[in-house]
Design a protein around this motif. Sequence first.
Motif, short mmCIF file in Angstrom:
data_model
loop_
_atom_site.label_atom_id
_atom_site.label_comp_id
_atom_site.label_asym_id
_atom_site.label_seq_id
_atom_site.Cartn_x
_atom_site.Cartn_y
_atom_site.Cartn_z
N ASP A 60 0.82 -0.80 -0.11
CA ASP A 60 -0.02 -0.10 -0.23
C ASP A 60 1.12 1.51 0.00
OD1 ASP A 60 -2.94 0.99 1.51
OD2 ASP A 60 -1.74 1.90 0.52
N ILE A 61 0.56 2.16 -0.88
CA ILE A 61 1.25 3.41 -0.84
C ILE A 61 1.50 4.48 0.37
CG2 ILE A 61 0.99 3.90 -3.26
CD1 ILE A 61 -1.18 5.62 -4.05
N ASP A 62 0.27 4.00 1.18
CA ASP A 62 0.16 4.78 2.14
C ASP A 62 0.88 4.48 3.48
OD1 ASP A 62 -1.87 6.27 0.89
OD2 ASP A 62 -3.15 5.33 1.32
N ILE A 63 1.25 3.01 3.04
CA ILE A 63 2.19 2.96 3.98
C ILE A 63 3.89 2.92 4.37
CG2 ILE A 63 3.59 1.17 4.83
CD1 ILE A 63 0.96 -0.60 3.60
N ARG A 64 3.60 4.70 5.89
CA ARG A 64 4.84 5.35 5.77
C ARG A 64 5.29 4.52 7.06
NH1 ARG A 64 3.17 10.05 8.22
NH2 ARG A 64 4.85 10.56 6.69
N LEU A 65 4.73 3.65 7.87
CA LEU A 65 6.01 3.49 9.10
C LEU A 65 5.40 1.87 8.80
CD1 LEU A 65 4.55 5.66 11.67
CD2 LEU A 65 7.06 5.77 10.64
N TRP A 66 6.65 0.83 9.77
CA TRP A 66 6.57 -0.32 10.05
C TRP A 66 5.39 -0.81 10.07
CZ3 TRP A 66 6.15 -4.94 12.44
CH2 TRP A 66 6.84 -5.65 12.31
N GLY A 67 4.82 -0.17 11.02
CA GLY A 67 3.77 -0.78 12.02
C GLY A 67 2.05 -0.96 11.01
N ASP A 68 2.66 0.28 10.66
CA ASP A 68 1.76 0.45 9.53
C ASP A 68 1.48 -0.71 8.20
OD1 ASP A 68 1.10 3.06 10.28
OD2 ASP A 68 2.18 3.69 8.09
N THR A 99 11.59 -9.49 16.77
CA THR A 99 12.37 -8.14 17.43
C THR A 99 11.87 -7.40 16.34
OG1 THR A 99 14.25 -9.01 16.45
CG2 THR A 99 13.76 -9.81 17.77
N TYR A 100 11.99 -7.63 15.09
CA TYR A 100 12.14 -6.21 14.22
C TYR A 100 10.91 -5.14 14.30
CZ TYR A 100 16.74 -7.57 11.56
OH TYR A 100 18.02 -7.71 11.67
N GLY A 101 9.95 -6.05 14.66
CA GLY A 101 8.17 -5.44 14.88
C GLY A 101 8.77 -4.50 16.00
N LEU A 102 9.70 -4.34 17.47
CA LEU A 102 9.68 -3.40 17.78
C LEU A 102 9.82 -2.44 17.14
CD1 LEU A 102 12.58 -5.17 20.13
CD2 LEU A 102 9.94 -4.42 20.54
N ALA A 103 9.88 -1.30 15.57
CA ALA A 103 9.83 -0.36 15.29
C ALA A 103 8.54 -0.08 15.80
CB ALA A 103 10.14 -1.39 13.46
N LYS A 104 7.52 -0.73 16.00
CA LYS A 104 6.34 0.15 15.95
C LYS A 104 6.22 1.00 17.45
CE LYS A 104 2.46 -3.58 14.80
NZ LYS A 104 1.41 -4.23 14.91
N GLU A 159 -2.83 -3.04 20.28
CA GLU A 159 -1.33 -2.07 19.07
C GLU A 159 -0.57 -0.93 20.48
OE1 GLU A 159 0.66 -1.49 15.69
OE2 GLU A 159 -1.16 -2.31 16.36
N PRO A 160 0.72 -1.18 19.95
CA PRO A 160 1.59 -0.82 21.24
C PRO A 160 1.73 1.51 20.89
CG PRO A 160 3.02 -1.85 19.59
CD PRO A 160 1.18 -1.90 19.55
N GLN A 161 2.01 2.23 21.69
CA GLN A 161 1.87 3.35 21.75
C GLN A 161 3.53 3.92 21.88
OE1 GLN A 161 -0.54 5.34 20.49
NE2 GLN A 161 -1.96 3.36 20.01
N PRO A 162 4.02 4.23 21.45
CA PRO A 162 5.09 4.69 21.53
C PRO A 162 5.59 6.11 21.99
CG PRO A 162 4.97 5.36 19.24
CD PRO A 162 3.51 4.48 19.87
N SER A 163 6.53 6.38 22.39
CA SER A 163 7.11 6.81 24.49
C SER A 163 6.72 8.52 23.09
CB SER A 163 8.10 7.16 24.85
OG SER A 163 9.14 6.79 24.25
N SER A 164 6.83 8.74 21.97
CA SER A 164 6.60 10.33 21.30
C SER A 164 6.67 9.63 20.04
CB SER A 164 7.94 10.71 21.60
OG SER A 164 9.48 9.81 21.02
N PRO A 165 6.05 10.12 19.15
CA PRO A 165 5.55 10.24 17.53
C PRO A 165 6.80 10.05 16.66
CG PRO A 165 4.90 12.52 18.47
CD PRO A 165 5.68 11.96 19.90
N LEU A 166 6.36 8.75 15.84
CA LEU A 166 6.97 8.22 15.19
C LEU A 166 7.12 8.68 13.71
CD1 LEU A 166 6.07 4.42 15.71
CD2 LEU A 166 7.90 5.85 16.66
N HIS A 167 8.91 8.91 12.54
CA HIS A 167 8.76 9.37 11.85
C HIS A 167 9.09 9.03 10.88
CE1 HIS A 167 10.44 12.43 9.00
NE2 HIS A 167 8.81 13.23 9.12
N PRO A 168 9.12 8.99 9.35
CA PRO A 168 9.38 8.03 8.49
C PRO A 168 10.44 7.86 7.94
CG PRO A 168 7.19 8.78 7.48
CD PRO A 168 7.52 9.63 8.47
N ASP A 169 11.46 8.90 8.55
CA ASP A 169 12.88 9.19 9.09
C ASP A 169 13.19 8.90 10.49
OD1 ASP A 169 13.10 9.48 6.38
OD2 ASP A 169 12.69 11.67 6.62
N ASP A 170 12.78 8.10 10.92
CA ASP A 170 13.24 7.49 12.33
C ASP A 170 14.29 6.43 12.05
OD1 ASP A 170 12.39 9.43 14.37
OD2 ASP A 170 10.19 8.17 14.30
#
Length: 529
Positions: A2-10, A73-78, A154-165
């Motif tokens: 999906d072209i709208d997918i911007r983060l690994w969790g998406d 473990t790569y899913g910790l990107a969420k 679904e987990p909530q990160p401690s601060s917002p995620l960005h595609p360039d993280d």
Amino acid sequence: MDIDIRLWGDLSRTLARQYGAKAAFVDVDGNSLSFEGFDKRVNRLNHALASHGCVKGERVAILAKNCTAYVETYGLAKSGMVVVPLNWRLAPEELASLLAHSQPAVVIADEQHAALIDSLRTELAFTRLFIIIGAARQGWAAYEEVLAQGSEQEPQPSSPLHPDDAICLMYTSGTTGTPKGVALSHRGILGNARVSAQQVLQLKPADRALAVMPFFHVGGMWYYLHASYSAGCTSVILPGFDPEAVLARIPRDAITHVHLVPTMISALLASPALAQADLSSLRLIFYAASSIPVVLLKQAMKAFAHCGFLQSYGATETGMLTVLNEADHLVALEAGKSHLLASCGRVLPENELLIVDDSGQCLVQGQGGEIAARGAYMMLGYWGNPQATAAALRDGVFHTGDMGHVDDEGYVYLVDRKQDMVVTGGENVYPSEVEQVLYQHPAVAQVAVFGIPDPVWVEKVVAAVVFKDGQALSEPALIAYAKQHLAAYKCPKRVFIEQQLPTSAVGKIVKKTLRQKFSVPEEAPHASS
């Protein structure tokens, strides 16, 4: 994808909804994990580590053979945590150096490597939690018990995620120097997976992958396994490469595509099991991570005549840059263009490839120089090493250290690593050219050409050779063979006959080890009167 997918969790959530109970991964014992189940287990792992105080930006190191837990473990990107995959072939002091550099809050290891981590405990004051993939033991929490502590929500990160993280630190092999931690982003990982799945491998959900490349390698995880996952394929995971195991699993699991390196292809061709193996399901062999001798490639294309071949060239820092597709391979054999088999293909649309001189100036088409690249999915930089980042990334262009040229049809040809070029008597010799010739001798199974110090020539060209079973050749005879095909200055001055050559975990011959072994100082000869 999906072209709208911007983060690994998406991606993970989207695939869980789209494919549900379909098997995403199958382990070596035949146990399957669905796309939905995988996403839930990833959520559990995120919540469990958060309960131990882990937050966005903290590193989680893993030292293990291929398994489904590794992928999880790569899913910790969420949660924005940064995974640090470690090469299990490294010596303790090498691992200690990487751990000191990345300073992981959590270390995950399988039972085979837990003792190695234990031997380094006194140097890991920054690590708060040790998790073992297996049964709990003193100082180690069991992986499955840790997961049981977490929620499937679904987990909530401690601060917002960005595609360039950053999503992970992939350490370079260090075959030509000290390993550097390449920081890769959500944007880079997802973009490269999409390119690999859609443009390179052309995967469909019905395809089934066989994953044998080590997951600490960028090609094994992100540009192959992750590409297959993102395309909705089922991936069968083996702990490592074994030719008989590979030949048995292809028919058992109806495998359609596999990623191999040249040494693996050579091992399959040499396996007695090949003649009886049912490989009718296999449609594609993807070979990358190391250049392949044309002689070996032709042998493989003959042995796997029903199967397509595909090559890609790239780097951990850049992702995939070029592709030599299936049609190119067929043209090479059927249209008298066998020289294409020495190419790594044409540049992918997302990238720009340049050939530059030592000052960074672009050279004209056909001229040889260093390969440099600019693309949409490059690394963020080398972790904690701004000097190395600035040296490699200049004005957004990454200098690969590989030497090559581009022909008038746009095909890219690698000549060698810049560091591997031998300067002997003022002449430049590219080892790959000499290796291609020596590989043509029917007795040669493996060869590595490199330079060692010489009191007269400054460097001299030498070769380390492994012969095929039951075959042998004298050093003078092999040197004489080379002289039939090469200028004298390019020919090896010495040939070292070995039982095996040192290789990295992904099958690359480690020339640095050979140079160290055979670089014995010699006295300069006395001048004649």
